[in-house]
Design a protein around this motif. Structure first.
Motif, PDB file in Angstrom:
ATOM      1  N   SER A 251       0.829  -1.200   0.000  1.00 34.58           N
ATOM      2  CA  SER A 251       0.000   0.000   0.000  1.00 34.58           C
ATOM      3  C   SER A 251       0.861   1.246   0.000  1.00 34.58           C
ATOM      4  N   CYS A 252       0.256   2.277  -0.564  1.00 36.25           N
ATOM      5  CA  CYS A 252       0.937   3.568  -0.584  1.00 36.25           C
ATOM      6  C   CYS A 252       0.344   4.357   0.576  1.00 36.25           C
ATOM      7  N   ASP A 253       1.146   4.557   1.616  1.00 40.52           N
ATOM      8  CA  ASP A 253       0.637   5.127   2.867  1.00 40.52           C
ATOM      9  C   ASP A 253       0.149   6.561   2.696  1.00 40.52           C
ATOM     10  N   ASN A 254       0.865   7.337   1.888  1.00 36.64           N
ATOM     11  CA  ASN A 254       0.460   8.746   1.732  1.00 36.64           C
ATOM     12  C   ASN A 254      -0.337   8.979   0.446  1.00 36.64           C
ATOM     13  N   PHE A 255      -1.087   7.959   0.059  1.00 38.65           N
ATOM     14  CA  PHE A 255      -1.852   7.995  -1.189  1.00 38.65           C
ATOM     15  C   PHE A 255      -2.874   9.134  -1.215  1.00 38.65           C
ATOM     16  N   GLU A 256      -3.607   9.258  -0.103  1.00 38.68           N
ATOM     17  CA  GLU A 256      -4.662  10.267  -0.051  1.00 38.68           C
ATOM     18  C   GLU A 256      -4.078  11.667  -0.204  1.00 38.68           C
ATOM     19  N   HIS A 257      -2.970  11.867   0.481  1.00 37.31           N
ATOM     20  CA  HIS A 257      -2.290  13.161   0.436  1.00 37.31           C
ATOM     21  C   HIS A 257      -1.846  13.478  -1.000  1.00 37.31           C
ATOM     22  N   ILE A 258      -1.233  12.494  -1.648  1.00 38.33           N
ATOM     23  CA  ILE A 258      -0.760  12.694  -3.024  1.00 38.33           C
ATOM     24  C   ILE A 258      -1.952  12.973  -3.944  1.00 38.33           C
ATOM     25  N   ASN A 259      -3.021  12.185  -3.749  1.00 41.16           N
ATOM     26  CA  ASN A 259      -4.235  12.368  -4.549  1.00 41.16           C
ATOM     27  C   ASN A 259      -4.807  13.769  -4.378  1.00 41.16           C
ATOM     28  N   ASN A 260      -4.829  14.231  -3.120  1.00 41.18           N
ATOM     29  CA  ASN A 260      -5.384  15.554  -2.833  1.00 41.18           C
ATOM     30  C   ASN A 260      -4.581  16.647  -3.505  1.00 41.18           C
ATOM     31  N   ILE A 261      -3.269  16.490  -3.476  1.00 36.85           N
ATOM     32  CA  ILE A 261      -2.429  17.568  -3.982  1.00 36.85           C
ATOM     33  C   ILE A 261      -2.237  17.482  -5.495  1.00 36.85           C
ATOM     34  N   SER A 262      -1.968  16.268  -5.970  1.00 39.79           N
ATOM     35  CA  SER A 262      -1.628  16.162  -7.399  1.00 39.79           C
ATOM     36  C   SER A 262      -2.751  15.640  -8.265  1.00 39.79           C
ATOM     37  N   GLY A 263      -3.830  15.261  -7.649  1.00 39.08           N
ATOM     38  CA  GLY A 263      -4.970  14.844  -8.452  1.00 39.08           C
ATOM     39  C   GLY A 263      -5.060  13.344  -8.630  1.00 39.08           C
ATOM     40  N   TYR A 264      -6.235  12.958  -9.048  1.00 34.43           N
ATOM     41  CA  TYR A 264      -6.628  11.567  -9.198  1.00 34.43           C
ATOM     42  C   TYR A 264      -5.709  10.807 -10.162  1.00 34.43           C
ATOM     43  N   ASP A 265      -5.320  11.472 -11.263  1.00 34.94           N
ATOM     44  CA  ASP A 265      -4.499  10.795 -12.275  1.00 34.94           C
ATOM     45  C   ASP A 265      -3.165  10.352 -11.720  1.00 34.94           C
ATOM     46  N   CYS A 266      -2.617  11.195 -10.850  1.00 36.54           N
ATOM     47  CA  CYS A 266      -1.318  10.886 -10.272  1.00 36.54           C
ATOM     48  C   CYS A 266      -1.432   9.630  -9.406  1.00 36.54           C
ATOM     49  N   GLY A 267      -2.495   9.574  -8.590  1.00 30.85           N
ATOM     50  CA  GLY A 267      -2.737   8.399  -7.763  1.00 30.85           C
ATOM     51  C   GLY A 267      -2.877   7.154  -8.624  1.00 30.85           C
ATOM     52  N   LEU A 268      -3.592   7.319  -9.730  1.00 28.96           N
ATOM     53  CA  LEU A 268      -3.813   6.198 -10.637  1.00 28.96           C
ATOM     54  C   LEU A 268      -2.485   5.701 -11.213  1.00 28.96           C
ATOM     55  N   ASP A 269      -1.607   6.637 -11.582  1.00 26.92           N
ATOM     56  CA  ASP A 269      -0.303   6.268 -12.128  1.00 26.92           C
ATOM     57  C   ASP A 269       0.517   5.480 -11.111  1.00 26.92           C
ATOM     58  N   ILE A 270       0.415   5.890  -9.853  1.00 29.87           N
ATOM     59  CA  ILE A 270       1.167   5.169  -8.818  1.00 29.87           C
ATOM     60  C   ILE A 270       0.676   3.728  -8.743  1.00 29.87           C
TER      61      ILE A 270
END
Ligand code: C2E
Ligand code: CA
Ligand code: CA
Length: 641
Positions: A251-270
């Motif tokens: 799991s990506c622990d700081n996923f929500e934070h990354i999603n919030n800041i960089s957007g949904y697409d970035c989370g998806l790429d991860i």
């Protein structure tokens, strides 16, 4: 006549081929239900072949050996019962999360097959051959169809059982499939020369195929792996099998934070990048088990070197400015997990425990498991205590520096000793977050209000110089809809008016609920409650909030007070801690808000804080939190002295 009949067989066979081609195009989960459906498909194929041959043999009855004609007819009839049985079995297993049927129930279910087998082995088939029809008939045929209908009824009864896990669409598809087979069977009974049975069966299988073997249901097309539904099915399957199995979750622990800041697409790429790494090491069977988690099942413990290699590769995943925190969690399902839900709870527990920790590989070990068991016991006792009046309120007196008396108290929640049994003392710091996590906090908060109102009333607290009681609100209560009206109603039953309660609010509420929080605070004020900001100085308190909201009081947390009195600290840091404390006090005072200092333990603190104009003092120096009887004695004693 012959041509008419074989057309149905050809149509049925083409349909069968279509299902087979579509089925083979996708990869399927290794579930018992998958095996069952495959068997169903093979049997239907065989049935269609037998059906085709019977059309030939019965129309050329004088040219083929009698035994051969009998044999294919009997195989054809026998396969119908077995297909109906597997159709039922398949629906049952899917609808019951891969649960196996118990042996005694299975024996009961096999009875129609036994009856059919005996009658097929020893019974005799009759053939009607006229100028425009050729078919078999007789008791044997009827018994076989009746047995098939018994399985049809069993499958139908599943669709009316509310407890099983079928959605409305699936229930309708199964019913439609069964109805089609039944209607076609009836048509054939009335017009026996139409050999429609094979067509009926394949239409039934098709209907079941559409409702269950729907690839979309198991697949996450966005990141190209199996989805949460598939994961759940596999968990159920392994749980049923009871085999040793390991679950590896990344799991990506700081996923929500990354999603919030960089957007949904970035989370998806991860997520896509994690899937890519995992596919390289573990093949296609990767599951998107949680929003930020990808999982894989392993039949044995994964070698450390291998895990390190995967970890190294995951660490290469970078997104411009972010450091991504990866947690690889490994759980020995065979050792630790009993029920299906345990897997989810254990994963949740591990995620909570590891939150904020650096990237790494974490196996579920004995220590963590013990903590998880304590956590589960607390969940249990909170829920039991809610039912059985297992809580009580403690009160910590608050000293008024101007009037030199105790003019209020903070209500602090405790378990009654009898509730916690062998767990020892369980602090609210431990059980309040658990109650929040398990959705019990609103009910618990209500109970706190009722207990406080009851204590105020029963002890006539307000007659002994106590102006109000401070009650803690959980962050979840502070964003609950209609909270002001609700709390007002709760205490009015005890004849207590809101002005005697001060609500302590900690500003941990997330940004997304800030608006609701502000709105609720406004209505709480309007309802007559006064408000205080709790834990000022812990990093949660938000300076801009002080400005916006109408706080009567601000409570300085011990973490902002203690460093200024720390004997062990060096002079420089003690001095700067004192500066921070002094400035905070001055700033709050200049805004016209009163101050409560918490964690006051020494005479030195009392003198300093009093000198600097802090209005109220609370801490072990005066009293620890005590139960309502002790509190009243304390107050009465102080009033006298
Ligand atoms: P809090 O609101 O900051 O409460 C103050 C905590 O500091 C209390 O811990 C109190 O016993 C402790 N304390 C007071 N004076 C001293 C002192 O001089 N020295 C030291 N070391 N500690 C002192 P407690 O009762 O264990 O409560 C812990 C937290 O649990 C509270 O922190 C509050 O956040 C939460 N809590 C307690 N009761 C309730 C409740 O009824 N509802 C909700 N939502 N939360 C509650
Ligand atoms: Ca508090
Ligand atoms: Ca506090």
């Amino acid at each position: 006549m012959f041509e008419l009949n074989i057309r149905f067989q050809i149509a049925a066979f083409l349909m069968w081929l279509l299902i087979v081609v579509d089925y083979r195009r996708n990869s399927h989960l290794q579930l018992l239900s998958t095996k069952c459906f495959r068997t169903l498909l093979i049997l239907t194929g065989l049935n269609l072949v037998f059906d085709g041959i019977t059309v030939y043999t019965v129309n050329h009855i004088n040219e083929v050996p009698v035994w051969f004609n009998d044999l294919v007819h009997k195989l054809f009839l026998g396969s119908i019962v077995i297909i109906m049985f597997f159709n039922f079995l398949y629906v049952y297993i899917l609808a019951n999360n891969q649960r196996r049927i118990k042996t005694h129930k299975m024996l009961l279910l096999l009875i129609p097959i036994f009856i059919s087998a005996i009658i097929i082995l020893f019974g005799k088939l009759d053939y009607r051959i006229t100028e425009n029809a050729a078919y078999s008939y007789g008791t044997l045929v009827y018994v076989v169809y009746v047995c098939g209908i018994l399985y049809l009824i069993s499958a139908f009864s599943l669709t009316v059982n509310k407890k099983i896990e079928l959605n409305t669409y699936q229930r309708h598809s199964i019913r439609t499939g069964l109805a089609i087979w039944f209607i076609i069977l009836m048509v054939q009974m009335i017009f026996p020369r139409l050999l429609l049975s094979g067509l009926g069966l394949i239409l039934m299988v098709l209907s079941v195929y559409f409702s269950f073997e729907n690839q979309k249901e198991n697949y996450d097309a966005m990141i190209r792996c199996f989805n949460k539904t598939a994961f759940h099915r596999m968990i159920c399957e392994y749980n049923e099998k009871g085999k040793d199995m390991y679950l590896l979750s990344v799991s990506c622990d700081n996923f929500e934070h990354i999603n919030n800041i960089s957007g949904y697409d970035c989370g998806l790429d991860i997520l896509k990048s994690i899937v890519k790494v995992l596919k390289k090491y573990f093949g296609n069977y990767i599951y998107h088990s949680e929003n930020n988690t990808l999982s894989v099942f392993r039949s044995s413990e994964t070698d450390d070197d291998y895990l390190n290699k995967i970890f190294e590769e995951l660490s290469q995943i970078k997104f411009d400015k972010f450091e991504i925190r990866f947690h690889i969690k490994e759980i020995n399902l065979g050792k630790y997990i009993v029920e299906v839900d345990d897997t989810y709870e254990t994963l949740d527990f591990m995620s909570n425990e590891l939150k904020g920790r650096e990237s790494g590989i974490y196996s579920l070990n004995e220590d963590m498991w013990k903590r998880k068991q304590r956590h589960d016991s607390i969940v249990h006792i909170v829920s039991e205590s809610l039912k059985n009046d297992g809580f009580e309120m403690f009160y910590q007196p608050i000293y008024n520096t101007a009037e030199k008396c105790f003019s209020s108290a903070e209500a602090l929640l405790r378990f009654k000793k009898s509730s916690t049994k062998d767990l020892g003392f369980v602090s609210p710091e431990e059980f309040i977050p658990i109650a929040e996590e398990k959705g019990m906090i609103v009910e618990l908060g209500d109970r706190v209000f009722e207990m406080v109102a009851r204590d105020i009333k029963n002890h006539n607290m307000l007659d002994f110089g106590i102006g109000y009681i401070e009650v803690n609100l959980s962050r979840i209560q502070t964003v609950a809809v209609g909270i002001a009206e609700h709390l007002k109603n709760l205490i009015s039953e005890y004849g207590i008016s809101p002005e005697f309660l001060n609500l302590e609010i900690t500003e941990t509420a997330s940004v997304s609920s800030e608006e609701i929080l502000t709105e609720n605070m406004k209505s709480l004020k309007q309802a007559g409650f006064s408000l205080s900001m709790d834990d000022f100085g812990t990093g949660y308190s938000n300076l801009s909030q002080i400005n916006k909201s109408d706080y009567e009081l601000i409570k300085l947390d011990k973490s902002i007070i203690w460093p200024a009195f720390d004997e062990k600290a060096d002079e420089a840091s003690k001095n700067s801690a004192e500066k921070i404390l002094e400035c905070s006090i001055n700033m709050i005072k200049s805004m016209g808000i009163k101050i409560v200092a918490e964690g006051v333990e020494t005479k030195e603190m009392v003198d300093y804080l009093t000198e600097h104009g802090v209005d109220y003092l609370q801490g072990y120096y005066f009293s620890r939190p005590i139960n309502s009887d002790e509190f009243m004695e304390f107050i009465k004693g102080k009033a006298v002295s």
